[in-house]
Design a protein around this motif. Structure first.
Motif, mmCIF file in Angstrom:
data_model
loop_
_atom_site.group_PDB
_atom_site.id
_atom_site.type_symbol
_atom_site.label_atom_id
_atom_site.label_comp_id
_atom_site.label_asym_id
_atom_site.label_seq_id
_atom_site.Cartn_x
_atom_site.Cartn_y
_atom_site.Cartn_z
ATOM 1 N N LYS A 43 0.803 -1.228 0.000
ATOM 2 C CA LYS A 43 0.000 0.000 0.000
ATOM 3 C C LYS A 43 0.836 1.278 0.000
ATOM 4 O O LYS A 43 0.323 2.347 0.352
ATOM 5 C CB LYS A 43 -0.947 0.026 1.211
ATOM 6 N N ILE A 44 2.109 1.193 -0.363
ATOM 7 C CA ILE A 44 2.907 2.415 -0.478
ATOM 8 C C ILE A 44 2.432 3.149 -1.730
ATOM 9 O O ILE A 44 2.452 2.583 -2.832
ATOM 10 C CB ILE A 44 4.407 2.089 -0.541
ATOM 11 N N PRO A 45 1.987 4.400 -1.603
ATOM 12 C CA PRO A 45 1.199 5.019 -2.676
ATOM 13 C C PRO A 45 1.974 5.427 -3.924
ATOM 14 O O PRO A 45 1.399 5.470 -5.009
ATOM 15 C CB PRO A 45 0.581 6.241 -1.990
ATOM 16 N N THR A 46 3.253 5.777 -3.813
ATOM 17 C CA THR A 46 3.987 6.240 -4.990
ATOM 18 C C THR A 46 5.289 5.463 -5.133
ATOM 19 O O THR A 46 5.811 4.899 -4.158
ATOM 20 C CB THR A 46 4.305 7.746 -4.888
ATOM 21 N N LYS A 47 5.831 5.454 -6.331
ATOM 22 C CA LYS A 47 7.049 4.693 -6.599
ATOM 23 C C LYS A 47 8.222 5.189 -5.764
ATOM 24 O O LYS A 47 8.967 4.403 -5.179
ATOM 25 C CB LYS A 47 7.387 4.780 -8.090
ATOM 26 N N GLY A 48 8.408 6.494 -5.727
ATOM 27 C CA GLY A 48 9.563 7.046 -5.029
ATOM 28 C C GLY A 48 9.605 6.699 -3.554
ATOM 29 O O GLY A 48 10.683 6.544 -2.968
ATOM 30 N N LYS A 49 8.436 6.539 -2.947
ATOM 31 C CA LYS A 49 8.399 6.255 -1.511
ATOM 32 C C LYS A 49 8.840 4.836 -1.186
ATOM 33 O O LYS A 49 9.045 4.506 -0.015
ATOM 34 C CB LYS A 49 7.000 6.538 -0.967
ATOM 35 N N HIS A 50 8.986 3.995 -2.205
ATOM 36 C CA HIS A 50 9.545 2.665 -1.970
ATOM 37 C C HIS A 50 11.040 2.742 -1.639
ATOM 38 O O HIS A 50 11.634 1.738 -1.248
ATOM 39 C CB HIS A 50 9.337 1.773 -3.195
ATOM 40 N N TYR B 224 4.369 4.462 5.348
ATOM 41 C CA TYR B 224 3.508 4.952 4.268
ATOM 42 C C TYR B 224 2.328 4.013 4.034
ATOM 43 O O TYR B 224 1.224 4.453 3.691
ATOM 44 C CB TYR B 224 4.318 5.124 2.987
ATOM 45 N N GLU C 59 -1.570 5.102 4.500
ATOM 46 C CA GLU C 59 -2.526 4.904 3.411
ATOM 47 C C GLU C 59 -3.724 4.072 3.866
ATOM 48 O O GLU C 59 -4.870 4.363 3.511
ATOM 49 C CB GLU C 59 -1.819 4.205 2.240
ATOM 50 N N GLY D 237 14.805 8.682 -8.212
ATOM 51 C CA GLY D 237 14.218 7.958 -9.334
ATOM 52 C C GLY D 237 15.204 7.007 -9.982
ATOM 53 O O GLY D 237 14.832 5.903 -10.420
ATOM 54 N N TYR E 12 15.598 3.999 -7.702
ATOM 55 C CA TYR E 12 14.394 3.171 -7.821
ATOM 56 C C TYR E 12 14.459 2.325 -9.087
ATOM 57 O O TYR E 12 14.200 1.106 -9.066
ATOM 58 C CB TYR E 12 13.157 4.078 -7.845
#
Length: 545
Positions: free
Chosen positions: A136-143, A158, A162, A212, A215
């Motif tokens: 449930k991590i909402p955006t790619k960068g937050k991984h 995160y 969420e 980015g 990632y």
């Protein structure tokens, strides 16, 4: 004036991550009393500080947090604890700490004792070097942000944010870490960090590769393990279900992979090289690192330090409610809590050090205070009780001297003394029973100075009476038992000197010497009284002029 919801619209979510802030009446004595954010973070004509006071002046009072440098020119323009609790502003109860030595209030912030516990977790360690697999991590960068809670367990912040949202965040109880900031001790979240960086030869500072790109590097490796193949060497060494960089092989693997990625995108690496950073250590390779300078209150020069100022506990729940051993004990966290120095060693094990070390306090000072409060003072209080028993014996002898033979009188006094000793041996091990039958430790500590003065006066009186009424010895201190009398006289002088130096200088050494000398003084007095009462050839109290 703005409602609390207006402030929390922006501050609630980052307050959770940075400080574990709850902002709820259930956990904050001020919110439960109905106070608003702007009662402390004053603005406009309500402000006390001229920097922000004025009609239509759009500034809010702020504190002084080591983790932020927004409008430092307005630091300490908000109302403080003492502004309200020393002056009764907004009906605040006046804080009385008469029982507490002034040294504490000069060195320890109010929040330190009144935030003995946090009820919501904060992000304690932030790693941006590996891929966070959380749901449930909402955006790619937050991984690329992997969080660990104050117990150094992986935390999918995160994902929680969420799925639950701020209003339904879970309860998580922990004891806050302490830092020394501007000569005051505060509860705080010292954020630890781990991340890949770019170091320019011969220049200070570090740069972070674009998140980015990192990632994409990890995603490419997951799709094809042959891509950035060195990343396969980064594994979960501590079995917490999340990979982490910690061993020399893993550090070298990350540095090589990030270098490969930067070269692939034609990043100019002339005069630069990739490093891996954990807190203040900059690793050029798995076995070679340099250390960056940082402030004493920091865990990492690239990690924030967020002091805890909200979710205040009431006075009856604060540190000190049970006496000095709330802090000065081997079982208390104030000095002895293990605090993280480095998130992982080469085997993935957290490296810790005692909290007194991070506060800049020596082991001798911290442990001397613990010995004084946990061991010396209980002995002192027990001896004080025994001295009261001897006073009772004096009363018994005075009224029964003409009624009973000397041998019977001695036996009665010995039985009384033995009964008290037996009672103490029975009561003291039982915490519930001792708290019911004996004065509370907090009361004894609060009246410690007064008891010290009484002990000195009682010891002096014992010495004078012994000199005056020792049979066949005249009134000279040279009479028997000469050694004990001389020792008692020396102890009286030393105790008085230590007490004076304690009041003048407040040094911890004099606090300890004062208590130790009080013990010696009262123990010697008891020995002298025992000799005086039970010596076969002594003069009875009834015969004294």
């Amino acid at each position: 004036e703005p409602r609390n919801e207006a402030c929390l619209w922006c501050h609630a979510k980052p307050g959770w991550k940075k400080r574990g802030a709850n902002f709820r009446a259930r956990t904050d004595v001020h919110l439960s009393a109905g106070l608003k954010c702007v009662d402390c973070h004053v603005a406009g004509m309500s402000a006390d500080n001229d920097l922000i006071r004025g009609k239509e002046v759009h500034q809010f009072g702020k504190g002084d947090d080591p983790g932020g440098h927004v409008r430092d020119d307005l630091d300490n323009t908000m109302r403080t604890c003492t502004d309200c609790h020393n002056n009764g502003i907004l009906g605040a109860p006046l804080a009385k700490h008469a029982w507490l030595p002034p040294l504490h209030l000069e060195k320890i912030a109010c929040q330190t004792c009144h935030i003995p516990e946090r009820t919501v977790k904060s992000a304690y360690f932030v790693a941006s070097d590996v891929f966070n697999p959380g749901a449930k991590i909402p955006t790619k960068g937050k991984h690329l942000w992997t969080f660990y809670d104050p117990n150094m367990n992986y935390w999918n912040h995160y994902g929680d944010l969420e799925m639950m949202g701020y209003d339904d965040k879970p309860t998580f109880s922990f004891k806050p870490e302490l830092v020394k900031y501007k000569n005051m001790i505060y509860p705080a979240n010292r954020v630890h960090t781990a991340w890949p960086a770019i170091q320019t030869n011969g220049e200070p500072g570090l740069m972070q590769p674009r998140m980015g790109d990192i990632y994409k590097m990890w995603i490419a490796h997951f799709k094809n393990p042959a891509s950035y193949a060195a990343l396969s060497r980064i594994v979960d060494d501590n079995n917490d279900q999340v990979i982490e960089v910690n061993s020399p092989e893993e550090i070298d693997a990350l540095i090589a992979s990030v270098t490969e990625k930067l070269m692939e995108i034609n990043y100019p690496l002339e005069g630069k090289h990739v490093v891996w950073v954990m807190n203040n250590r900059v690793y050029q390779s798995g076995n070679e690192y340099t250390e960056l300078p940082m402030e004493p209150w920091e865990a990492s020069p690239y990690g924030n330090v967020h002091t805890y100022n909200h979710d205040i506990f009431p006075a009856k729940s604060a540190l000190g409610k049970n006496g000095c051993t709330d802090c000065h004990s081997y079982n208390a966290d104030f000095f002895m809590a293990p605090v993280v120095k480095y998130p992982f060693d080469g085997n993935g094990v957290t490296v810790t050090a005692p909290q007194y070390a991070s506060l800049g306090i020596s082991a001798v000072q911290a442990k001397t205070g613990i010995i004084r409060e946990s061991y010396l003072k209980p002995v002192l209080y027990i001896l004080l009780l025994l001295s009261l028993v001897f006073i009772l014996i004096a009363v018994i002898r005075h009224f029964l001297t003409d009624l009973l033979p000397s041998s019977w009188l001695n036996a009665l006094c010995l039985l009384s003394l033995a009964g008290v000793v037996f009672m103490l041996a029975w009561i003291l091990p039982d915490e519930q029973l001792s708290s019911y039958m004996l004065p509370a430790r907090s009361w004894l500590d609060a009246n410690h100075f007064g008891m010290g003065v009484l002990i000195l006066l009682g010891t002096l009186a014992t010495l004078l009476v012994s000199i005056r009424h020792s049979p066949g010895e005249g009134r000279s201190i040279m009479g028997k038992p000469y050694t004990l009398k001389l020792f008692l006289l020396i102890i009286l002088v030393l105790t008085g000197v230590s007490g004076l130096l304690m009041l003048v200088g407040g040094n911890w050494i004099f606090y300890t010497l004062f208590d130790l000398e009080l013990i010696l003084a009262i123990a010697s007095s008891i020995m002298m009284l025992a000799h005086f009462y039970f010596h076969p050839g002594k003069t009875e109290l009834s015969e004294m002029p």
